[in-house]
Design a protein around this motif. Structure first.
Motif, PDB file in Angstrom:
ATOM      1  N   ILE A 237       5.282  16.505  11.185  1.00 60.74           N
ATOM      2  CA  ILE A 237       5.118  16.223  12.616  1.00 60.74           C
ATOM      3  C   ILE A 237       4.257  14.933  13.001  1.00 60.74           C
ATOM      4  O   ILE A 237       3.117  14.842  12.312  1.00 60.74           O
ATOM      5  CB  ILE A 237       4.539  17.288  13.602  1.00 60.74           C
ATOM      6  N   ASP A 238       4.635  14.392  13.916  1.00 58.58           N
ATOM      7  CA  ASP A 238       3.757  13.235  14.435  1.00 58.58           C
ATOM      8  C   ASP A 238       4.115  12.493  15.720  1.00 58.58           C
ATOM      9  O   ASP A 238       5.385  12.993  16.327  1.00 58.58           O
ATOM     10  CB  ASP A 238       4.028  11.825  13.337  1.00 58.58           C
ATOM     11  N   PHE A 239       3.381  11.993  16.471  1.00 55.01           N
ATOM     12  CA  PHE A 239       3.759  11.828  18.005  1.00 55.01           C
ATOM     13  C   PHE A 239       4.554  10.379  18.202  1.00 55.01           C
ATOM     14  O   PHE A 239       4.816  10.144  19.183  1.00 55.01           O
ATOM     15  CB  PHE A 239       2.471  11.856  18.942  1.00 55.01           C
TER      16      PHE A 239
ATOM     17  N   ASP B  99       3.108  15.398  19.816  1.00 59.85           N
ATOM     18  CA  ASP B  99       1.653  15.395  19.850  1.00 59.85           C
ATOM     19  C   ASP B  99       1.026  16.782  19.300  1.00 59.85           C
ATOM     20  O   ASP B  99       1.749  17.616  19.474  1.00 59.85           O
ATOM     21  CB  ASP B  99       1.185  15.210  21.462  1.00 59.85           C
ATOM     22  N   VAL B 100       0.133  16.580  18.271  1.00 62.84           N
ATOM     23  CA  VAL B 100      -0.260  17.798  17.772  1.00 62.84           C
ATOM     24  C   VAL B 100      -0.846  18.764  18.616  1.00 62.84           C
ATOM     25  O   VAL B 100      -0.474  20.107  18.404  1.00 62.84           O
ATOM     26  CB  VAL B 100      -1.393  17.421  16.498  1.00 62.84           C
ATOM     27  N   TYR B 101      -1.413  18.277  19.865  1.00 62.94           N
ATOM     28  CA  TYR B 101      -1.820  19.269  20.767  1.00 62.94           C
ATOM     29  C   TYR B 101      -0.681  20.028  21.399  1.00 62.94           C
ATOM     30  O   TYR B 101      -1.024  21.398  21.637  1.00 62.94           O
ATOM     31  CB  TYR B 101      -2.685  18.586  21.772  1.00 62.94           C
TER      32      TYR B 101
ATOM     33  N   PHE C 111       0.796  -1.084  -0.041  1.00 62.18           N
ATOM     34  CA  PHE C 111      -0.104  -0.004  -0.157  1.00 62.18           C
ATOM     35  C   PHE C 111       0.906   1.194   0.019  1.00 62.18           C
ATOM     36  O   PHE C 111       0.581   2.370  -0.696  1.00 62.18           O
ATOM     37  CB  PHE C 111      -0.800   0.242   1.372  1.00 62.18           C
ATOM     38  N   TYR C 112       1.869   1.259   0.900  1.00 59.91           N
ATOM     39  CA  TYR C 112       2.716   2.615   0.867  1.00 59.91           C
ATOM     40  C   TYR C 112       3.835   2.519  -0.186  1.00 59.91           C
ATOM     41  O   TYR C 112       4.432   3.486  -0.730  1.00 59.91           O
ATOM     42  CB  TYR C 112       3.398   2.571   2.254  1.00 59.91           C
ATOM     43  N   GLY C 113       4.507   1.218  -0.569  1.00 64.09           N
ATOM     44  CA  GLY C 113       5.297   0.950  -1.831  1.00 64.09           C
ATOM     45  C   GLY C 113       6.563   1.816  -1.388  1.00 64.09           C
ATOM     46  O   GLY C 113       7.174   2.608  -2.545  1.00 64.09           O
TER      47      GLY C 113
ATOM     48  N   THR D 213      -2.995  18.180   6.360  1.00 65.14           N
ATOM     49  CA  THR D 213      -3.346  16.879   7.055  1.00 65.14           C
ATOM     50  C   THR D 213      -4.359  15.964   6.314  1.00 65.14           C
ATOM     51  O   THR D 213      -5.104  16.602   5.433  1.00 65.14           O
ATOM     52  CB  THR D 213      -3.823  17.162   8.576  1.00 65.14           C
ATOM     53  N   SER D 214      -3.949  14.697   6.303  1.00 63.56           N
ATOM     54  CA  SER D 214      -4.830  13.974   5.404  1.00 63.56           C
ATOM     55  C   SER D 214      -5.044  12.525   5.850  1.00 63.56           C
ATOM     56  O   SER D 214      -3.994  11.855   6.628  1.00 63.56           O
ATOM     57  CB  SER D 214      -4.250  13.779   3.938  1.00 63.56           C
ATOM     58  N   TYR D 215      -6.084  11.905   5.647  1.00 62.87           N
ATOM     59  CA  TYR D 215      -6.499  10.395   5.558  1.00 62.87           C
ATOM     60  C   TYR D 215      -6.186   9.729   7.051  1.00 62.87           C
ATOM     61  O   TYR D 215      -4.752   9.429   7.220  1.00 62.87           O
ATOM     62  CB  TYR D 215      -5.837   9.793   4.606  1.00 62.87           C
TER      63      TYR D 215
HETATM   64  C1  LIG Z   1      -3.503   7.480   9.441  1.00 56.74           C
HETATM   65  S1  LIG Z   1      -2.078   8.036   9.896  1.00 56.74           S
HETATM   66  C2  LIG Z   1      -1.726   9.689   8.675  1.00 56.74           C
HETATM   67  C3  LIG Z   1      -1.776   8.860   7.377  1.00 56.74           C
HETATM   68  C4  LIG Z   1      -0.885   9.783   6.472  1.00 56.74           C
HETATM   69  N1  LIG Z   1      -1.768  10.360   5.670  1.00 56.74           N
HETATM   70  C5  LIG Z   1      -0.050   8.629   5.325  1.00 56.74           C
HETATM   71  O1  LIG Z   1      -0.708   7.873   4.822  1.00 56.74           O
HETATM   72  O2  LIG Z   1       0.825   8.543   5.787  1.00 56.74           O
HETATM   73  C6  LIG Z   1      -2.076   8.819  11.125  1.00 56.74           C
HETATM   74  C7  LIG Z   1      -0.814   9.436  11.940  1.00 56.74           C
HETATM   75  O3  LIG Z   1      -1.325  10.345  12.970  1.00 56.74           O
HETATM   76  C8  LIG Z   1      -0.365  10.120  14.093  1.00 56.74           C
HETATM   77  N2  LIG Z   1      -1.026  10.553  15.411  1.00 56.74           N
HETATM   78  C9  LIG Z   1      -1.958   9.985  15.842  1.00 56.74           C
HETATM   79  N3  LIG Z   1      -2.569  10.547  16.963  1.00 56.74           N
HETATM   80  C10 LIG Z   1      -1.532  11.850  17.092  1.00 56.74           C
HETATM   81  C11 LIG Z   1      -1.501  12.793  17.900  1.00 56.74           C
HETATM   82  N4  LIG Z   1      -2.181  13.156  18.938  1.00 56.74           N
HETATM   83  N5  LIG Z   1      -0.484  13.922  17.695  1.00 56.74           N
HETATM   84  C12 LIG Z   1       0.462  13.556  16.683  1.00 56.74           C
HETATM   85  N6  LIG Z   1       0.218  12.387  15.786  1.00 56.74           N
HETATM   86  C13 LIG Z   1      -0.713  11.795  16.056  1.00 56.74           C
HETATM   87  C14 LIG Z   1      -0.154   8.759  14.020  1.00 56.74           C
HETATM   88  O4  LIG Z   1       1.208   8.255  14.672  1.00 56.74           O
HETATM   89  C15 LIG Z   1      -0.175   8.384  12.497  1.00 56.74           C
HETATM   90  O5  LIG Z   1       1.085   8.433  11.970  1.00 56.74           O
END
Ligand SMILES: C[S@@+](CC[C@H](N)C(=O)[O-])C[C@H]1O[C@@H](n2cnc3c(N)ncnc32)[C@H](O)[C@@H]1O
Length: 269
Positions: free
Chosen positions: A77-79, A104-106, A24-26, A121-123
């Motif tokens: 950014i990601d947690f 954390d996004v917050y 899926f990510y390839g 931000t997406s999906y």
């Molecule tokens: C479904 S993925 C996003 C997918 C991205 N569009 C992709 O396909 O690569 C959701 C991401 O949100 C992150 N995430 C979840 N809760 C979060 C938070 N409170 N703060 C920051 N990142 C968070 C997860 O670690 C994950 O990498």
């Protein structure tokens, strides 16, 4: 971290390895070039050459690095520390300049400075967030004056259905509430990117925000909604009944267009 967010965090840490190995990510194909962004993600941001772009919840950075390939100055950014470690190593290996921040996004205003032309931000993002009010304030905080925010994500109405039985199960069963303050418990042994994977962290929690909550959170944070769109197809097989079409999106069989599977919003500061 609250106990539901902590459960999700553990699953995301494990998903980094599972997803980065998935077709899926390839990832190996991505290393040779190309973009890991679909039409809605690309068209949603438009021409980003020379612009600064902040990618919220970027997973292990394939989307963020795709924006870098399109000529933007990117920050993801990601947690998940595992996601950010892999994103940083890909940035180096592929010689694509990018800043990746583990936060954390917050809490992002405590961990990142500056303002951006685009916040993206997406999906699979909003249903991992317990509260949209503070999230929208973070979006507004990082937007430069006249900058815009773009989101494309699963439609809240589509979250009411279960995954469906094994194909060709024609049923879409309403299983989850549209309005719910409490998180909904889900359990999947695999990943959305690899249903065959056998994971240790199978449980996760989703907050099912209605459309009105999403739109009102952005308005309350001072953003002006420029457009809101709904789509009768999905970016991933979020229901067993969906079939993949030539454009890469997943649709109900027989041309059915009766469920919105995704939405997008563009909003300006
Ligand atoms: C479904 S993925 C996003 C997918 C991205 N569009 C992709 O396909 O690569 C959701 C991401 O949100 C992150 N995430 C979840 N809760 C979060 C938070 N409170 N703060 C920051 N990142 C968070 C997860 O670690 C994950 O990498």
């Amino acid at each position: 971290m609250d106990k539901y967010v902590k459960t999700n965090y553990e699953r995301w840490q494990e998903l980094v390895e599972v997803n980065s190995r998935s077709p899926f990510y390839g990832l190996e194909r991505f290393k040779k070039g190309g973009l890991f962004l679909d039409r809605l993600e690309r068209e949603g941001v438009g021409d980003i050459k020379g612009k600064t772009l902040l990618h919220l919840m970027c997973h292990f950075g394939m989307g963020t690095l795709s924006f870098a390939r399109m000529g933007a100055q990117v920050t993801g950014i990601d947690f998940s520390p595992k996601a950010i470690a892999l994103a940083r190593s890909l940035s180096k290996e592929l010689n694509l300049p990018a800043t990746f921040v583990c936060s954390d996004v917050y809490e992002l205003p405590l961990n990142l400075e500056g303002q951006f032309d685009i916040v993206f931000t997406s999906y699979g993002v909003l249903y991992f967030l317990p509260d949209l009010g503070p999230w929208a304030k973070v979006v507004a905080h990082f937007l430069a004056p006249d900058g815009f925010f773009y989101i494309v994500d699963g439609h809240p109405a589509s979250q009411m259905f279960d995954l469906g039985g094994p194909p060709p199960d024609p049923e879409l069963r309403v299983t989850y509430p549209y309005f719910s303050r409490e998180p909904v418990r889900s359990e999947e042994s695999g990943s959305y990117a690899d249903s065959e994977a056998r994971m240790k962290n199978t449980v996760f929690y989703k907050w099912l925000h209605p459309v009105s909550a999403i739109i009102n959170s952005l308005i309350s944070a001072g953003l002006r909604i420029e457009n809101f769109n709904e789509y009768p197809f999905a970016s991933a097989p979020m229901h067993n009944n969906l079939v993949r079409k030539d454009d890469g999106f997943w649709r109900l069989p027989d041309g059915r267009m009766d469920i919105p599977f995704m939405f997008s919003i563009r909003a300006r500061k």
